[in-house]
Motif scaffolding. Structure first.
Motif, short mmCIF file in Angstrom:
data_model
loop_
_atom_site.label_atom_id
_atom_site.label_comp_id
_atom_site.label_asym_id
_atom_site.label_seq_id
_atom_site.Cartn_x
_atom_site.Cartn_y
_atom_site.Cartn_z
N HIS A 58 0.82 -1.21 0.00
CA HIS A 58 0.00 0.00 0.00
C HIS A 58 0.85 1.26 0.00
O HIS A 58 0.41 2.31 -0.43
CB HIS A 58 -0.88 0.08 1.25
N HIS A 132 -10.30 0.26 0.25
CA HIS A 132 -10.13 -0.17 -1.14
C HIS A 132 -11.51 -0.11 -1.81
O HIS A 132 -12.32 -1.01 -1.62
CB HIS A 132 -9.61 -1.60 -1.20
N HIS A 138 -6.27 -8.05 -2.02
CA HIS A 138 -5.23 -8.99 -1.58
C HIS A 138 -5.58 -10.43 -1.96
O HIS A 138 -5.57 -11.33 -1.11
CB HIS A 138 -5.02 -8.85 -0.08
N HIS A 204 -4.97 -6.33 9.10
CA HIS A 204 -5.54 -5.73 7.89
C HIS A 204 -6.05 -6.91 7.08
O HIS A 204 -5.53 -8.01 7.22
CB HIS A 204 -4.44 -4.97 7.14
ZN LIG Z 1 -5.18 -3.50 1.76
#
Ligand SMILES: [Zn+2]
Lengths: 309, 371
Positions: A58, A132, A138, A204
């Motif tokens: 990121h 996002h 991901h 995350h």
């Molecule tokens: Zn992310």
């Protein structure tokens, strides 16, 4: 002055002859993608990742070394779904390489058209952190999603190098079945050791697709707003909820703030483990299958002592 | 050429922001309606600065002891067609107690026409040095170092012309930039200027090397020249360097500096030489908190006494510690202490102490980041 001109001319002609003889130059942003690209391109291409596998994708700087590599590339593959938005456009533009820029034939976004998880239904604004907006990008930890991404790549590869398209198609089929076998093997291993639907908390949402692939369940993220460290209140809330709902472990990537993860793990009284997200050279997870095995083994090792006391 | 209008000179800073936001919100919905699918992106960057003098200062500065919106910039950018991209920005500046509205940048650019090349045509900040290549609200400190202010102006040199950048076909990064601009004026001015005997021409050779997986250093060699209408000839030689050491998402250490030598030959053939530099070192505790310190030095190499005609050794130096709190990449708050001292023949001529506060924020899209 003449000498300098001569040197420049020599370098130019060298680079041109090199280009004629050399293999296809493929760049990828992440190491997971470079593993995939190499599987399919085989000995017809040289595949180089821009990142090494330690970075937080990121937050990357558009390093001039990336620009230099991009200027020579025939294909550049990115994850897409907004993951590299903060830096990749700069690299593409500064490369002066029209082929790998949007709508160029070597421009390749692997996340296009995959089944995206965590789709955002609300209207997104910046008060929601680094959300996002195109859904969770991901996906590369799910072999199924990688297979789909693979088909995007083969398309680009065959356009750039049509003479070898049969070879690439064969490689694609081979890789697809290898990835399916890998998925089945890991699934068998995980389901033998962990209960179906085992709940795991993430810092995350980087492992969500991995859980999705293997019948495990993401209990959500410790972050309240993506990219923003959770407040003390959020930490307590997440940890207590995890405890109440039977979450088995707290996992995070190496660059996540470990103090916070430790705190959640202590309050919830669940074990925590740091797991890699990307393939990395010179480690025991230096290929995608090894990364998958590593993740599965680490998860089992972390959770299992609790399941069978 | 820069178009400037002295707008609402009596208007205060607050009214300025309101005016800009009003324009923005009036213009943007129209664009959004008309510009469906064009990919036009827009943003507003505001830079609010407060300066507080701690001591009587011989420096005349209308922005002292008050808090002002130093700049409010409106940016529009996006693809023009399949070959070209464009950028138009205008900014409102607070200067000398008045507000100036000016066209900041307006250029068309492409990186798809000639392999390994970027071409830019229009009004832009010249691609030289370090600070000059970035908008002021993207700098890691509040105000320009002394050398930058004296050689390239408080904000940077902007002009209208053509810039070409070429990546040499070698295995490492080496980019050669060459530019020509009208040179009617140089630096920040509200004058129309006049036709120079030699337009502004400049070049930069930039290179970079990775120091580790998460760190790297960039180096630039610069030259700029111009001969004004009155025959005054300016030549600038510069070196810029930036090193970044990342740790995950944190910029752990930033080291940035520039060194410039100026040759100014007057129409009567008198050569004035000045040397200026700064070095800034910043430590990042995490992705929110940063602490840095900047050292500035400026030296008039050819200063002579009007009475005796003797060389007078002199130096102006500054020490500027700066603390930054970045709530996110879109909003930053800074606090800096500025200490400047000018010494001549080993005696202090003046000192200046001031505190500076800054808040910068960006609404809307923000282009991807450079190194
Ligand atoms: Zn992310």
């Amino acid at each position: 002055m003449m000498k300098i001109m001569k040197t420049i001319f020599l370098m130019l002609s060298l680079s041109i002859t090199n280009a004629a003889e050399a293999k296809l130059q493929i760049l990828t942003t992440t190491t997971n993608l470079s593993w995939l690209a190499q599987q399919i391109a085989g000995d017809k291409a040289e595949v180089v990742p821009l990142l090494t596998g330690v970075e937080d994708v990121h937050y990357i700087n558009a390093k001039p070394s990336f620009i230099s590599k991009a200027s020579n590339a025939d294909i550049l593959c990115s994850v897409g779904l907004g993951l590299e938005l903060g830096w990749l456009p700069k690299v593409l533009e500064k490369s002066g390489n029209a082929q790998i820029q949007p709508r160029g034939k070597g421009y390749c976004v692997l996340g296009e058209g995959i089944d995206v998880l965590d789709k955002v239904t609300k209207k997104v604004d910046r008060s929601m952190g680094d959300v996002h907006p195109e859904g969770n990008p991901h996906f590369s930890l799910s072999p199924d999603h990688l297979i789909k991404a693979d088909s995007n790549f083969v398309g680009v590869l065959a356009t750039v190098d049509p003479t070898n398209s049969d070879y690439y198609l064969a490689q694609y089929k081979k890789t697809k079945s290898e990835l399916q076998q890998l998925r089945d093997r890991i699934r068998k291993e995980l389901s033998a050791k962990l209960e179906k639907g085992t709940k795991i908390l993430e810092y995350h949402k980087e492992f969500t697709y991995f859980f999705h692939a293997y019948g495990l369940h993401s209990a959500g993220s410790m972050e309240e707003l993506p990219g923003v460290p959770p407040s003390a209140g959020r930490i307590a809330k997440v940890a207590l909820k995890a405890k109440a709902t039977g979450v088995k472990a707290a996992i995070s990537a190496p660059y996540s703030p470990q103090k916070i993860v430790q705190r959640v793990s202590a309050i919830a009284k669940i074990p925590s483990v740091v797991l890699p997200v990307h393939v990395r050279a010179n480690t025991e997870y230096n290929s995608y299958p090894k990364l998958q095995k590593h993740l599965a083994a680490k998860l089992i090792k972390t959770i299992k002592p609790q399941v069978q006391p | 050429m820069t178009t400037r209008h002295k707008l609402m000179p009596m208007l205060g800073g607050g009214a300025l922001v309101v005016f800009f936001l009003a324009v923005f919100f009036l213009v943007v919905p129209t664009l959004a309606n008309a510009g469906d699918g064009s990919g036009l992106q827009y943003s507003v960057a505001a830079d609010i600065v407060g300066k507080l003098g701690l001591k009587e200062s011989p420096v005349t500065d209308s922005t002292r002891d008050r808090i002002i919106p130093r700049e409010v910039e409106l940016m529009f950018y996006g693809a023009i067609d399949h070959r070209f991209d464009g950028m138009v920005s205008s900014a409102a500046h607070f200067e000398g107690g008045a507000v100036f509205f000016e066209l900041h940048e307006a250029y068309i650019k492409t990186s798809k026409l000639i392999p390994r090349s970027r071409i830019k045509l229009g009004s832009y900040f010249l691609g030289i040095g370090r600070l000059n290549r970035f908008h002021r609200h993207d700098w890691p400190f509040i105000s320009a170092p002394k050398s930058h202010e004296n050689f390239l102006d408080a904000e940077g040199v902007q002009d209208t012309g053509l810039e070409y950048a070429w990546l040499l076909p070698i295995p490492f990064y080496l980019e050669w930039t060459l530019g020509f601009t009208s040179g009617f004026t140089f630096g920040h001015t509200h004058e129309a200027g006049s036709r120079p005997r030699m337009p502004t021409h400049y070049t930069r050779l930039g290179t970079y090397t990775d120091l580790s997986d998460e760190s790297g250093i960039e180096l630039g060699f610069n030259y700029l020249g111009r001969k004004a209408t009155n025959g005054e000839r300016l030549r600038l030689f510069g070196l810029d360097s930036t090193a970044k050491f990342m740790s995950g998402k944190t910029l752990r250490w930033l080291l940035q500096g520039e060194l410039w030598l100026r040759h100014l030959r007057s129409s009567t053939n008198l050569l004035q030489k000045d040397l200026g530099s700064y070095i800034y070192s910043q430590y990042g505790f995490n992705k929110n908190w940063f602490l840095g310190i900047r050292f500035d030095a400026f030296n008039e190499l050819t200063r002579t006494s009007a009475l005796t005609g003797q060389r007078e050794k002199n130096i102006t130096y500054g020490i500027v510690p700066t603390a930054t709190y970045a709530s996110s990449e879109f909003s930053k708050f800074r606090l800096a202490y500025n200490y400047y001292e000018e010494r001549e023949l080993s005696e202090t001529k003046f000192t200046d102490h001031r505190i500076e506060l800054q808040s910068t924020f960006i609404l809307g899209a923000h282009p991807a980041h450079d190194f």
